[in-house]
Every structure is written in C-alpha cells, then in structure tokens.
Design a protein around this motif. Structure first.
Motif: not given
Length: 331
Positions: A289-302
């Motif tokens: 999920r962290l990788f997904l947030g980083v690559l999608t620029h989703d700071t909330a997910m990060v």
C-alpha cells in the motif's frame, strides 16, 4: 576568440619603395666605382659612398627576405592551429555521438535489471553488447560480469551509468535511503559521470539533501531515473531537466510528453504492482500500500500505510519476492 589574420606581404607601396632604394643604391655604387676607376679626384670618397649605398641595399634586401619568411611561418602556424582545432572539434562530436547513447542505454538496462525484467535481446542490451552477460546473471545482484563488459567496451562512465539506473530503481521502493550521506554521495558521483551538466548535478544533490519525506523523495527520484534513461538532447529530457532544477515544486506538474519519449523504466514495476493490487494484496500488506501511494502520489495513502506499520526501507525487489506466487499465478 578567432586568430588574427597574418600580416599581408608588402606587395604594394612598400615593394616599390624598396625597389627604388635598391636601384638607387646600385646606381650610386656603379657611379662611385666608375669615378674611382677613371682616377677623378675624390675617388676615396666615391668608394666610401659606394660602400655605404651597397651595404644599405644588401641590408634592405635581407630585411625584406626576413619579413617574407616570418609572414610565411606565421601563416603556416595559423593553418596548423586551425587544422588542430577542427580535429579536436570532430573528435568531441564523435565522442558525444557514441557516448551519450551508451550512457543512456546503460542506465536503462540497469533500471530493468533491478526490476528483474531485463530482456537480454532488447535494443539497449544488444547495443551495449551485454546480452550474454544478462543471460548468465540469474541473481539480481550479480552485476560484475555486466559492469566489466560495459566498462571494457564503453568505459567507466557507462558502467557507472548502469549502476546508477539500477540504484535509482531500487531506491524507488526505499526513498528514505536517499537521505543517507553515503547513498547521496554515490548518486552524486554516478550522476556526474552520467552527465557533464554540473548545474543539474548540484541541483539534484541539494534537492535530495533538503528532503526527508519518503513520498516526495520517491517521486523526485523517479524524475531523476527517467532523465538518465533518456538522450539528453531530446525534448522530453530538456523538460525533465527544467523540472529537476526547480526541485520539489515541479512534482505536481504534468509529466512531459512527446513522440521521442521512450518506455518508462518503472512501468514494469507499476504493472506488477497493479497485479498485486488487483489481487487485494495491498489490503493486507501495508508495504504494498505504501508503494501504491508513492507511485500514485497519494499522500493520504502513504500516511495511512506508514501508520499501519509499513516499512519505507523495504526494497521494491523484496516486495516482488514476497508475493512472487501471486505474480507467477497471474502469468
């Protein structure tokens, strides 16, 4: 600064003056000798004057020859200098023409190698001449043979460019490592070998040093990786360079586009990440999920992934190994 033209030979007024002086001197000499021979009083004076005029004529002739030789020598030196400059310029152009594609290809192959998605028969691998080495490098860390071959054929700059592409790709999943002095110093050295752009190298070093948040670091690292796998004279590379110089304020800009853009070196990891997400792995693995947030620029997910125990230091390769069964099943 252009070399000044050699002095023009004195073939105008100066030539006529020297000719007149020489004829006059010869005439005076002849008259003096004749008067002396006829025994006319004052012959000693005539002979003295004749000697002076003859000496002046000889000196004038010698000086004219020296000026002519000096002009010819200077012209020859200038001609050789022009030829040398032309040869150096042609050599620099030849080096740039062959070196830049080699550095670009080496970085691209290094990135693909880190993703374990290397095609030994790819255009870049064939161009570098490392197809056999890639086939024999079953372990992702077995880079000795590849680097040795690249260094032998293309030089140390290309070998380090391969390692730069590999290193940046690995750091996409562990951007926190960028903040470490040793890692940042190594990237600085390799980026210096990849490009002669001192301004860009300094800007990247400052940006990496000033940022500690994993999300922006990963996104900025992605821009660096993209740049080093492009030809520096392409339109997209020039746009990326401008963004890298602006630092983190450029991360929210639209990515450059153009017909000359090559494949995204992180696309394979994105594809494999998409497989894991489709299988729901991100719901139970905060690292994914962290990788997904980083690559999608989703700071909330990060932030959410970090709060749920995600480890920003876990390499992306570890994520792929951890869920290899899911990826293999997806075929």
């Amino acid at each position: 600064m252009a070399d000044s033209d050699p002095p023009a030979p004195d073939d105008g007024l100066g030539r006529h003056v020297r000719k007149a002086v020489l004829l006059t001197s010869l005439l005076v000499t002849a008259v003096g000798l004749l008067l002396y021979a006829l025994g006319i009083p004052g012959g000693d004076i005539y002979l003295f004057v004749a000697g002076l005029s003859g000496g002046a004529a000889v000196a004038e002739a010698a000086e004219a020859l020296e000026r002519r030789d000096a002009a010819r020598e200077q012209e020859e030196v200038l001609r050789r200098n022009r030829e040398l400059r032309d040869r150096v310029s042609a050599l620099k152009q030849q080096i740039h023409t062959t070196r830049e594609p080699a550095l670009r290809a080496a970085a691209a192959v290094g990135s693909a190698f880190a993703m374990r998605n290397t095609n030994p028969d790819s255009e870049d691998a064939a161009f570098l001449g490392v197809s056999d080495e890639l086939r024999s490098a079953h372990d992702v860390n077995d880079t000795f043979g590849i680097c040795r071959t690249i260094k032998t054929r293309w030089g140390a700059h290309a070998s380090e460019s391969f390692m730069l592409g590999r290193q940046l790709t690995s750091l996409l999943g562990a951007p926190a490592f960028l903040a470490q002095d040793e890692t940042r110093s190594l990237i600085h050295e390799r980026l210096t070998l990849r490009t002669d752009d001192a301004e860009l190298v300094a800007a990247v070093d400052r940006a990496v040093q000033d940022q500690t948040e994993p999300g922006p670091l990963a996104r900025y690292t992605g821009l660096i990786l993209r740049y080093v796998t492009l030809h520096s004279t392409s339109a997209e590379a020039k746009q990326l360079r401008a963004r890298l110089l602006r630092g983190y304020e450029s991360l929210d800009e639209e990515p450059p586009s153009g017909d000359d853009s090559g494949p995204d070196p992180t696309s394979d990891f994105r594809r494999q990440l998409a497989i894991l997400v489709a299988a729901g792995v991100h719901e139970r693995d905060p690292d994914v999920r962290l990788f997904l947030g980083v690559l999608t620029h989703d700071t909330a997910m990060v932030s959410e992934a970090m709060a749920n125990g995600a480890d920003p230091n876990v390499p992306d390769l570890e994520i792929l190994r951890r869920h290899r069964n899911v990826l293999d099943a997806a075929g």
